[in-house]
Design a protein around this motif. Structure first.
Motif, mmCIF file in Angstrom:
data_model
loop_
_atom_site.group_PDB
_atom_site.id
_atom_site.type_symbol
_atom_site.label_atom_id
_atom_site.label_comp_id
_atom_site.label_asym_id
_atom_site.label_seq_id
_atom_site.Cartn_x
_atom_site.Cartn_y
_atom_site.Cartn_z
ATOM 1 N N ALA A 19 0.834 -1.208 0.000
ATOM 2 C CA ALA A 19 0.000 0.000 0.000
ATOM 3 C C ALA A 19 0.866 1.255 0.000
ATOM 4 C CB ALA A 19 -0.927 -0.003 1.206
ATOM 5 N N ASP A 20 1.938 1.235 0.766
ATOM 6 C CA ASP A 20 2.836 2.391 0.811
ATOM 7 C C ASP A 20 3.441 2.678 -0.559
ATOM 8 O OD1 ASP A 20 2.343 2.751 3.479
ATOM 9 O OD2 ASP A 20 4.167 1.744 4.171
ATOM 10 N N ARG A 21 3.743 1.628 -1.308
ATOM 11 C CA ARG A 21 4.302 1.843 -2.653
ATOM 12 C C ARG A 21 3.286 2.494 -3.585
ATOM 13 N NH1 ARG A 21 7.035 -3.152 -1.550
ATOM 14 N NH2 ARG A 21 5.402 -4.400 -2.554
ATOM 15 N N GLU A 22 2.024 2.077 -3.486
ATOM 16 C CA GLU A 22 0.991 2.683 -4.326
ATOM 17 C C GLU A 22 0.776 4.147 -3.943
ATOM 18 O OE1 GLU A 22 -0.392 0.989 -6.956
ATOM 19 O OE2 GLU A 22 1.131 -0.462 -6.343
ATOM 20 N N LEU A 23 0.803 4.434 -2.651
ATOM 21 C CA LEU A 23 0.624 5.812 -2.213
ATOM 22 C C LEU A 23 1.805 6.686 -2.617
ATOM 23 C CD1 LEU A 23 -0.930 5.233 1.332
ATOM 24 C CD2 LEU A 23 -2.095 6.051 -0.730
ATOM 25 N N ALA A 24 2.985 6.100 -2.634
ATOM 26 C CA ALA A 24 4.165 6.860 -3.081
ATOM 27 C C ALA A 24 4.015 7.245 -4.551
ATOM 28 C CB ALA A 24 5.431 6.041 -2.863
ATOM 29 N N LYS A 25 3.469 6.341 -5.361
ATOM 30 C CA LYS A 25 3.223 6.661 -6.772
ATOM 31 C C LYS A 25 2.202 7.794 -6.895
ATOM 32 C CE LYS A 25 3.922 1.855 -8.297
ATOM 33 N NZ LYS A 25 3.217 0.680 -8.892
ATOM 34 N N ALA A 26 1.142 7.714 -6.089
ATOM 35 C CA ALA A 26 0.122 8.767 -6.131
ATOM 36 C C ALA A 26 0.700 10.107 -5.687
ATOM 37 C CB ALA A 26 -1.057 8.385 -5.230
ATOM 38 N N ARG A 27 1.557 10.068 -4.679
ATOM 39 C CA ARG A 27 2.175 11.300 -4.173
ATOM 40 C C ARG A 27 3.101 11.920 -5.215
ATOM 41 N NH1 ARG A 27 3.640 9.198 0.131
ATOM 42 N NH2 ARG A 27 1.900 9.847 1.459
ATOM 43 N N LYS A 28 3.800 11.083 -5.962
ATOM 44 C CA LYS A 28 4.672 11.599 -7.015
ATOM 45 C C LYS A 28 3.850 12.203 -8.153
ATOM 46 C CE LYS A 28 8.428 10.205 -10.120
ATOM 47 N NZ LYS A 28 9.294 9.092 -10.575
ATOM 48 N N LEU A 29 2.710 11.603 -8.418
ATOM 49 C CA LEU A 29 1.859 12.059 -9.510
ATOM 50 C C LEU A 29 1.149 13.361 -9.158
ATOM 51 C CD1 LEU A 29 0.729 11.342 -12.305
ATOM 52 C CD2 LEU A 29 -1.029 9.984 -11.151
ATOM 53 N N LEU A 30 0.560 13.425 -7.966
ATOM 54 C CA LEU A 30 -0.158 14.626 -7.525
ATOM 55 C C LEU A 30 0.248 14.961 -6.093
ATOM 56 C CD1 LEU A 30 -3.865 14.525 -8.792
ATOM 57 C CD2 LEU A 30 -2.030 16.030 -9.498
ATOM 58 N N PRO A 31 1.350 15.661 -5.916
ATOM 59 C CA PRO A 31 1.798 16.016 -4.560
ATOM 60 C C PRO A 31 0.728 16.846 -3.837
ATOM 61 C CG PRO A 31 3.487 16.511 -6.211
ATOM 62 C CD PRO A 31 2.235 16.180 -6.965
ATOM 63 N N GLY A 32 0.491 16.513 -2.590
ATOM 64 C CA GLY A 32 -0.474 17.269 -1.808
ATOM 65 C C GLY A 32 -1.902 16.800 -1.919
ATOM 66 N N LEU A 33 -2.169 15.757 -2.712
ATOM 67 C CA LEU A 33 -3.529 15.245 -2.830
ATOM 68 C C LEU A 33 -4.000 14.728 -1.474
ATOM 69 C CD1 LEU A 33 -5.880 14.526 -4.801
ATOM 70 C CD2 LEU A 33 -4.829 12.265 -5.006
ATOM 71 N N ALA A 34 -5.104 15.265 -0.980
ATOM 72 C CA ALA A 34 -5.534 14.980 0.390
ATOM 73 C C ALA A 34 -5.942 13.527 0.589
ATOM 74 C CB ALA A 34 -6.685 15.902 0.776
ATOM 75 N N ARG A 35 -6.416 12.861 -0.450
ATOM 76 C CA ARG A 35 -6.876 11.489 -0.260
ATOM 77 C C ARG A 35 -5.722 10.552 0.099
ATOM 78 N NH1 ARG A 35 -9.904 6.960 -4.054
ATOM 79 N NH2 ARG A 35 -10.492 5.686 -2.247
ATOM 80 N N ILE A 36 -4.513 10.901 -0.260
ATOM 81 C CA ILE A 36 -3.367 10.062 0.090
ATOM 82 C C ILE A 36 -3.254 9.949 1.607
ATOM 83 C CG2 ILE A 36 -0.855 9.835 -0.063
ATOM 84 C CD1 ILE A 36 -1.069 11.406 -2.739
ATOM 85 N N ALA A 37 -3.292 11.103 2.279
ATOM 86 C CA ALA A 37 -3.224 11.103 3.744
ATOM 87 C C ALA A 37 -4.465 10.458 4.355
ATOM 88 C CB ALA A 37 -3.060 12.533 4.259
ATOM 89 N N LEU A 38 -5.613 10.650 3.721
ATOM 90 C CA LEU A 38 -6.849 10.054 4.232
ATOM 91 C C LEU A 38 -6.762 8.532 4.212
ATOM 92 C CD1 LEU A 38 -9.832 10.373 5.121
ATOM 93 C CD2 LEU A 38 -10.437 10.371 2.692
ATOM 94 N N VAL A 39 -6.254 7.975 3.135
ATOM 95 C CA VAL A 39 -6.111 6.520 3.043
ATOM 96 C C VAL A 39 -5.138 6.030 4.104
ATOM 97 C CG1 VAL A 39 -5.229 4.642 1.594
ATOM 98 C CG2 VAL A 39 -6.739 6.378 0.617
ATOM 99 N N GLU A 40 -4.048 6.748 4.289
ATOM 100 C CA GLU A 40 -3.072 6.339 5.306
ATOM 101 C C GLU A 40 -3.695 6.319 6.695
ATOM 102 O OE1 GLU A 40 1.156 7.911 3.459
ATOM 103 O OE2 GLU A 40 -0.152 9.355 4.427
ATOM 104 N N ARG A 41 -4.578 7.254 6.983
ATOM 105 C CA ARG A 41 -5.143 7.352 8.335
ATOM 106 C C ARG A 41 -6.333 6.444 8.558
ATOM 107 N NH1 ARG A 41 -5.314 12.909 7.259
ATOM 108 N NH2 ARG A 41 -7.586 12.779 7.410
ATOM 109 N N ARG A 42 -7.231 6.339 7.548
ATOM 110 C CA ARG A 42 -8.542 5.830 7.853
ATOM 111 C C ARG A 42 -8.998 4.590 7.077
ATOM 112 N NH1 ARG A 42 -11.549 6.714 11.917
ATOM 113 N NH2 ARG A 42 -13.432 6.823 10.670
ATOM 114 N N ALA A 43 -8.358 4.263 5.976
ATOM 115 C CA ALA A 43 -8.933 3.243 5.092
ATOM 116 C C ALA A 43 -9.192 1.927 5.806
ATOM 117 C CB ALA A 43 -8.028 3.024 3.890
ATOM 118 N N ALA A 44 -8.211 1.445 6.543
ATOM 119 C CA ALA A 44 -8.388 0.149 7.204
ATOM 120 C C ALA A 44 -9.416 0.219 8.321
ATOM 121 C CB ALA A 44 -7.048 -0.333 7.752
ATOM 122 N N ALA A 45 -9.573 1.398 8.929
ATOM 123 C CA ALA A 45 -10.439 1.504 10.091
ATOM 124 C C ALA A 45 -11.908 1.403 9.753
ATOM 125 C CB ALA A 45 -10.166 2.838 10.807
ATOM 126 N N VAL A 46 -12.311 1.774 8.522
ATOM 127 C CA VAL A 46 -13.735 1.795 8.211
ATOM 128 C C VAL A 46 -14.207 0.527 7.518
ATOM 129 C CG1 VAL A 46 -13.785 4.306 8.064
ATOM 130 C CG2 VAL A 46 -13.357 2.948 6.008
#
Length: 371
Positions: free
Chosen positions: A341-368
């Protein structure tokens, strides 16, 4: 009707290909296939180059260009835009374009001319060119015509512009366009300049129509303003152009997914609404992104992971690609596969730096995820 048209286009393509191959029986089969393939690639690339060169006269603004097909491999800066190199190395160059207001006659003339050039060139090769170029000429002539027929039912598509624009109602034309400022904001968002996009839209006043309203909601999602995005999608003031209702359903679904992951809605609220929006999107390719998130939120983790794998191979702009990577990462997190998952998020971060959903997935995806 749409299925009938699709079947008709497939049948025409098959018949045309068979007839073209039979027209040069003395030529090596590999050369015949290469001629047809080369003609198709040349037709698409030539049309797109012409649209890139003169499209601004017809209200077309290039958002990005792609080379090849399939998932993004890497991006190359192209002025203020990007050239996206894709995983399947076909010699196809094509662009994603935005529409801004322009005189109806000029829009029609620009798009018709861009598609007429390869058709005329192919016709000349068929009529007067060397025998060895006949298959190339056949594909050069036929590919643009088939593309126009295939996109004739899509408001704003090339076929729709050439075949239906002259009689289209004025309000429909306005609904398909963004203002020049909104187009600049979309370009900034596409290239990860989220704050610049926000500043442009802050000074632009009210949205110009459905396209402008959708852009503002995408920007709210990019900045992490989930509550406001949820409220705005529930009171969108404009009806989408006929034939594009599924785009609004997809947008609402994306907002619901983020609201669910942010804890703003309970499962009893978001699950039936997400299901309804997915049904409204229908069998279109973009539905796979929404389906992966819905499966994850239902607790169907393996199915979600499988659907998300299809999503990351889709072709789209940077926002679509980054969203697909976030959906993939969320599905991996739900299965406890954190490193992947971290590798996929790193790709997303490189593509669109600052995209808020990246941090949202890191914090909450597994919890819901529902157990």
């Amino acid at each position: 009707m749409k299925r009938t048209m699709s079947l008709l286009l497939v049948a025409l393509s098959a018949v045309g290909t068979y007839a073209a191959l039979q027209s040069a029986p003395d030529q090596n089969l590999g050369l015949r296939v290469l001629g047809l393939f080369g003609g198709i690639c040349a037709a698409v690339s030539l049309t797109q180059l012409l649209l890139g060169a003169v499209g601004r006269w017809g209200g077309l603004r290039a958002l990005s260009y792609s080379l090849g097909l399939g998932a993004r491999l890497f991006d190359v800066p192209l002025g203020r835009r990007r050239l996206v190199v894709r995983t399947r190395p076909y010699p196809l160059l094509y662009g994603i374009h935005l529409r801004v207001p322009a005189p109806r006659g000029r829009v029609w003339a620009v798009v018709a001319a861009a598609y007429a050039v390869p058709v005329l060139l192919g016709g000349w090769l068929l009529a007067a060119g060397p025998d060895g170029w006949r298959l190339f000429g056949t594909a050069l002539t036929g590919a643009p015509v088939l593309e126009l027929l295939a996109s004739a039912a899509v408001p704003g598509g090339a076929g729709w512009i050439v075949l239906r624009l002259p009689t289209a109602p004025e309000e429909l034309l306005a609904a398909l366009c963004q203002t020049p400022v909104e187009a600049e904001a979309k370009l900034a968002l596409e290239n990860g300049r989220i704050d610049e996009a926000a500043a442009l839209l802050d000074g632009a006043g009210e949205p110009s129509g459905p396209a402008g309203a959708a852009l503002r909601i995408h920007l709210l999602l990019a900045r992490g303003h989930w509550q406001q995005a949820l409220a705005d999608t529930e009171r969108l003031p404009w009806a989408p152009p006929p034939g594009t209702e599924w785009v609004r359903a997809l947008l609402r679904g994306q907002v619901l997914v983020c609201a669910a992951d942010a804890g703003l809605l309970s499962p009893a609220e978001y699950l039936p609404r997400l299901t309804a929006e997915l049904d409204a999107v229908g069998p279109r390719q973009h539905a796979v992104l929404l389906r992966a998130d819905l499966l994850r939120l239902r607790g169907e983790r393996e199915a979600a992971l499988k659907a998300s794998a299809v999503g990351v191979r889709m072709m789209g702009d940077a926002l679509v690609s980054a969203d697909a990577l976030c959906s993939r990462a969320a599905a991996l997190l739900a299965l406890g596969r954190t490193a992947e998952a971290d590798r996929e998020l790193a790709k997303a971060r490189k593509l669109l730096p600052g995209l808020a959903r990246i941090a949202l997935v890191e914090r909450r995806a597994a919890a819901v995820v529902l157990d």
